[in-house]
Design an enzyme around this catalytic site. Structure first.
Site, PDB file in Angstrom:
ATOM      1  N   GLY A 278       0.855  -1.186   0.000  1.00  0.00           N
ATOM      2  CA  GLY A 278       0.000   0.000   0.000  1.00  0.00           C
ATOM      3  C   GLY A 278       0.891   1.236   0.000  1.00  0.00           C
ATOM      4  N   ARG A 315      -1.900  11.215  10.432  1.00  0.00           N
ATOM      5  CA  ARG A 315      -0.727  10.444  10.847  1.00  0.00           C
ATOM      6  C   ARG A 315       0.131  11.134  11.911  1.00  0.00           C
ATOM      7  NH1 ARG A 315       2.976   9.088   8.123  1.00  0.00           N
ATOM      8  NH2 ARG A 315       3.221   6.963   8.855  1.00  0.00           N
ATOM      9  N   CYS A 345      -9.621  22.142  17.106  1.00  0.00           N
ATOM     10  CA  CYS A 345      -9.507  22.442  18.534  1.00  0.00           C
ATOM     11  C   CYS A 345      -8.988  21.246  19.324  1.00  0.00           C
ATOM     12  CB  CYS A 345     -10.861  22.883  19.068  1.00  0.00           C
ATOM     13  SG  CYS A 345     -11.490  24.266  18.118  1.00  0.00           S
TER      14      CYS A 345
HETATM   15  C1  LIG Z   1      -2.726  -2.359   5.560  1.00  0.00           C
HETATM   16  C2  LIG Z   1      -2.481  -3.676   4.964  1.00  0.00           C
HETATM   17  C3  LIG Z   1      -1.601  -3.815   3.881  1.00  0.00           C
HETATM   18  C4  LIG Z   1      -0.801  -2.669   3.324  1.00  0.00           C
HETATM   19  O1  LIG Z   1       0.207  -2.271   4.194  1.00  0.00           O
HETATM   20  P1  LIG Z   1       1.290  -1.191   3.714  1.00  0.00           P
HETATM   21  O2  LIG Z   1       2.134  -1.000   4.901  1.00  0.00           O
HETATM   22  O3  LIG Z   1       0.560   0.028   3.320  1.00  0.00           O
HETATM   23  O4  LIG Z   1       2.034  -1.808   2.565  1.00  0.00           O
HETATM   24  C5  LIG Z   1      -1.478  -5.063   3.302  1.00  0.00           C
HETATM   25  N1  LIG Z   1      -2.170  -6.134   3.782  1.00  0.00           N
HETATM   26  C6  LIG Z   1      -3.008  -6.037   4.833  1.00  0.00           C
HETATM   27  C7  LIG Z   1      -3.733  -7.233   5.302  1.00  0.00           C
HETATM   28  C8  LIG Z   1      -3.187  -4.803   5.467  1.00  0.00           C
HETATM   29  O5  LIG Z   1      -4.006  -4.710   6.504  1.00  0.00           O
END
Ligand SMILES: *Cc1c(COP(=O)(O)O)cnc(C)c1O
Length: 418
Positions: A278, A315, A345
């Site tokens: 991701g 984040r 706030c």
């Molecule tokens: C969030 C998640 C990902 C992606 O993680 P990244 O750190 O963004 O690469 C992949 N697989 C599962 C099951 C997740 O929950």
């Protein structure tokens, strides 16, 4: 190495590909998420090239950034998808993604989400408990289908990342202990509407070392050998996501080295390798553009109050995460130590602490590395409409999500009639 090759200064003005961020701010307003098509495409190709001729599938983790334009571009590049809800399933289908390349993760899949995914004929359910397996078996039976399944194994390795995004330790809520998983894989007769096709894990996010991936991979591969010895035919190994990106000066393995390390854990084992990246795909392909509203000097501190806040980019508040913050136009003058804060706030509402910048009220700032877990984690806290999103492609800017309006925010609410 420049981490943002698509976001560079040209004559002291920060650009996204060939477009000045000042132009984007004028046209689309702020706060605004800005993505680079070239950056996303280049990173996807880097993953592909690292796999060379292997049998593999990249399943982009939709929760990192689920904008339809992002999903559509990845679908066009041939990507698969890792989803964690029925909503994400619908987004992927709407964006033109191939259901045959979707894996469905998450500890709490609900019955209607399972039905939706079975009807769409997704590639695989990554199942995280026996109770979930029982429900899936029951629903598949009612639909006269067989559900393709990987068990998400909890390999009990320390990802050495922030505790909130570490998922592969035995005390975490995720996955099934490896010994228990082995037992379930060998009890196929109890689940006639389940077909075990894979083994899965995901040990955490923003990992900066390869070692935990290798440890987890090796544990899963040894499980696979045991399953094969029992004639259980598993056709893929899914090693999840989690590769980190450079937010500041972290030393990070390259995508190439990451993929090479995963491939190596397979040894002689011949099967399809899945990954679920991701952050590493989209994180550095996006930034959050914000305008300084006020400069405020107190006896203690210098504050730059900007128009983006924790509801836009959570984040920093949530994990004390660091995002580089760059001036869109480089000024001359004296550096000052700023606290970059939003209008929400909460004292926890900040984008960056102790940033040395030369700033005046009205100046634009770019919060870098905001492509992943930025917009997708945003909220309407303080009744703040969510930001606009644009994608730059060369010298063209595409609006991929219009700024939300206050009317949209209240549209589904109602006051009592009596
Ligand atoms: C969030 C998640 C990902 C992606 O993680 P990244 O750190 O963004 O690469 C992949 N697989 C599962 C099951 C997740 O929950």
């Amino acid at each position: 190495m420049n981490d943002f090759p698509q976001f560079e200064y040209q004559q002291d003005t920060l650009h996204a590909e060939s477009v000045s961020l000042e132009t984007i701010a004028k046209e689309y307003g702020t706060p605004c998420y800005v993505y680079s098509r070239a950056a996303l495409t280049a990173t996807y190709h880097e993953f592909e090239q690292a796999f060379a001729n292997d049998d593999y599938l990249i399943c982009y983790a939709v929760k990192a950034n689920s904008n339809l334009a992002v999903l559509n571009l990845l679908a066009r590049l041939g990507s698969g998808f890792d989803i964690v809800s029925g909503g994400e399933l619908q987004r992927v289908i709407k964006a033109g993604g191939d259901p045959g390349k979707i894996v469905f993760s998450g500890v709490g899949k609900m019955a209607d989400e399972m039905r939706m995914a079975l009807a769409a004929d997704i590639l695989c359910f990554n199942v995280e408990s026996i109770a979930e397996l029982q429900l899936l078996n029951q629903i598949a039976a009612a639909m006269n289908k067989t559900a393709p399944v990987s068990l998400r194994v909890n390999p009990d390795v320390d990802a050495r990342t922030h505790p909130y995004i570490s998922t592969g330790l035995k005390e975490n809520k995720f996955g099934i202990p490896i010994e228990e998983a082995e037992h379930i894989y060998l009890s196929t007769d109890i689940f006639p509407h389940i077909q075990f096709i894979g083994v899965d894990c995901h040990i955490g996010s923003q990992l900066t070392e390869l070692d935990p991936f290798v440890q987890a991979g090796e544990k899963l591969v040894s499980l696979l050998h045991r399953l094969r010895a029992h004639n259980q035919q598993i056709t893929h190994l899914d090693l999840g996501g989690g590769l980190g990106i450079r937010y500041t000066n972290e030393a990070l393995p390259s995508i190439h080295d990451y993929v090479a390390a995963l491939r190596q854990t397979l040894g002689q084992l011949k099967l399809r390798l899945l990954i679920e990246p991701g952050r590493s795909l989209i994180g550095n392909a996006g930034l959050l553009l914000t305008r300084t509203a006020y400069i405020k000097h107190t006896p203690d501190r210098h504050f730059a109050i900007v128009d983006a806040a924790m509801n836009d980019l959570m984040r920093p508040s949530l994990y004390k995460a660091y995002h580089q913050i760059l001036p869109v136009i480089k000024r001359k003058g004296d550096l000052c130590n700023y606290q970059i804060v939003g209008p929400v706030c909460e004292t926890g509402d900040f984008l960056g602490h102790d940033r040395k910048l030369i700033l005046e009220g009205g100046d634009l700032l770019a919060v870098m590395s905001a492509g992943a877990y930025g917009m997708s984690m945003s909220s309407n806290y303080n009744t703040r409409p969510r930001a606009a999103e644009v994608m730059v492609d060369g010298d063209t800017v595409h609006l991929i999500r219009a700024r939300e309006t206050i009317d949209q925010l209240t549209a589904s609410e109602a006051i009592l009639q009596t």
